[in-house]
Design a protein around this motif. Structure first.
Motif, PDB file in Angstrom:
ATOM      1  N   ARG A   1      28.510   7.897 -40.439  1.00 12.99           N
ATOM      2  CA  ARG A   1      29.314   8.400 -41.672  1.00 12.99           C
ATOM      3  C   ARG A   1      31.002   8.352 -41.243  1.00 12.99           C
ATOM      4  N   LEU A   2      31.808   7.622 -41.732  1.00 10.39           N
ATOM      5  CA  LEU A   2      33.294   7.529 -41.372  1.00 10.39           C
ATOM      6  C   LEU A   2      34.204   8.220 -42.471  1.00 10.39           C
ATOM      7  N   THR A   3      35.214   8.720 -41.562  1.00 13.68           N
ATOM      8  CA  THR A   3      36.308   9.222 -42.804  1.00 13.68           C
ATOM      9  C   THR A   3      37.343   8.629 -42.426  1.00 13.68           C
ATOM     10  N   LEU A   4      38.163   8.054 -43.443  1.00 12.62           N
ATOM     11  CA  LEU A   4      39.856   7.629 -43.124  1.00 12.62           C
ATOM     12  C   LEU A   4      40.743   8.558 -43.566  1.00 12.62           C
ATOM     13  N   TRP A   5      41.602   8.809 -42.943  1.00 12.35           N
ATOM     14  CA  TRP A   5      43.023   9.712 -43.442  1.00 12.35           C
ATOM     15  C   TRP A   5      44.088   8.599 -43.017  1.00 12.35           C
TER      16      TRP A   5
ATOM     17  N   VAL B   1      37.775   8.156 -38.552  1.00 11.50           N
ATOM     18  CA  VAL B   1      36.945   9.013 -37.463  1.00 11.50           C
ATOM     19  C   VAL B   1      35.569   8.632 -38.018  1.00 11.50           C
ATOM     20  N   ASP B   2      34.503   8.582 -36.971  1.00 10.04           N
ATOM     21  CA  ASP B   2      33.127   8.657 -37.085  1.00 10.04           C
ATOM     22  C   ASP B   2      32.673  10.312 -36.910  1.00 10.04           C
ATOM     23  N   MET B   3      32.292  10.472 -38.272  1.00 10.69           N
ATOM     24  CA  MET B   3      31.696  11.797 -38.706  1.00 10.69           C
ATOM     25  C   MET B   3      30.469  11.923 -38.403  1.00 10.69           C
ATOM     26  N   THR B   4      29.572  10.975 -37.914  1.00  8.81           N
ATOM     27  CA  THR B   4      28.102  11.025 -38.122  1.00  8.81           C
ATOM     28  C   THR B   4      27.577  12.304 -37.139  1.00  8.81           C
TER      29      THR B   4
ATOM     30  N   ALA C   1      28.487  15.626 -38.949  1.00 11.60           N
ATOM     31  CA  ALA C   1      27.597  15.592 -40.226  1.00 11.60           C
ATOM     32  C   ALA C   1      26.117  16.119 -39.849  1.00 11.60           C
ATOM     33  N   LEU C   2      25.475  15.680 -38.730  1.00  9.22           N
ATOM     34  CA  LEU C   2      24.152  16.118 -38.222  1.00  9.22           C
ATOM     35  C   LEU C   2      24.061  17.375 -37.641  1.00  9.22           C
ATOM     36  N   ALA C   3      25.406  17.935 -37.080  1.00 10.13           N
ATOM     37  CA  ALA C   3      25.277  19.208 -36.303  1.00 10.13           C
ATOM     38  C   ALA C   3      25.102  20.427 -37.030  1.00 10.13           C
ATOM     39  N   PRO C   4      24.389  21.398 -36.704  1.00  9.90           N
ATOM     40  CA  PRO C   4      24.166  22.634 -37.672  1.00  9.90           C
ATOM     41  C   PRO C   4      25.472  23.403 -37.659  1.00  9.90           C
TER      42      PRO C   4
END
Length: 69
Positions: A32-36, A54-57, A60-63
């Motif tokens: 999961r990636l986000t571009l700003w 930014v790699d949001m992987t 996204a998985l962390a509680p």
């Protein structure tokens, strides 16, 4: 909407953008990636984006973390 379509829709001379998308890796994993950034479009032929990808992987998985008061 595909990434190419989303990026091509930036037609104003300067446009701030945030794009979230998924990428399928060579081993089949999903990232999961986000571009700003800012899209700069001087004319129909010249476009560029300046920003941060930014790699949001893992995020996204962390509680969610909770702070006890």
């Amino acid at each position: 909407m595909s990434m190419a379509t989303r990026l091509a829709s930036c037609t104003r001379p300067l446009e701030k953008l945030t794009l979230d998308f998924r990428v399928l890796g060579a081993r089949g994993e999903v990232r999961r990636l986000t571009l700003w950034g800012e899209a700069h479009a001087n004319d129909a032929r010249e476009q560029r984006i300046i920003g941060v990808l930014v790699d949001m992987t893992r995020r996204a998985l962390a509680p969610p973390s909770h702070v006890a008061a």
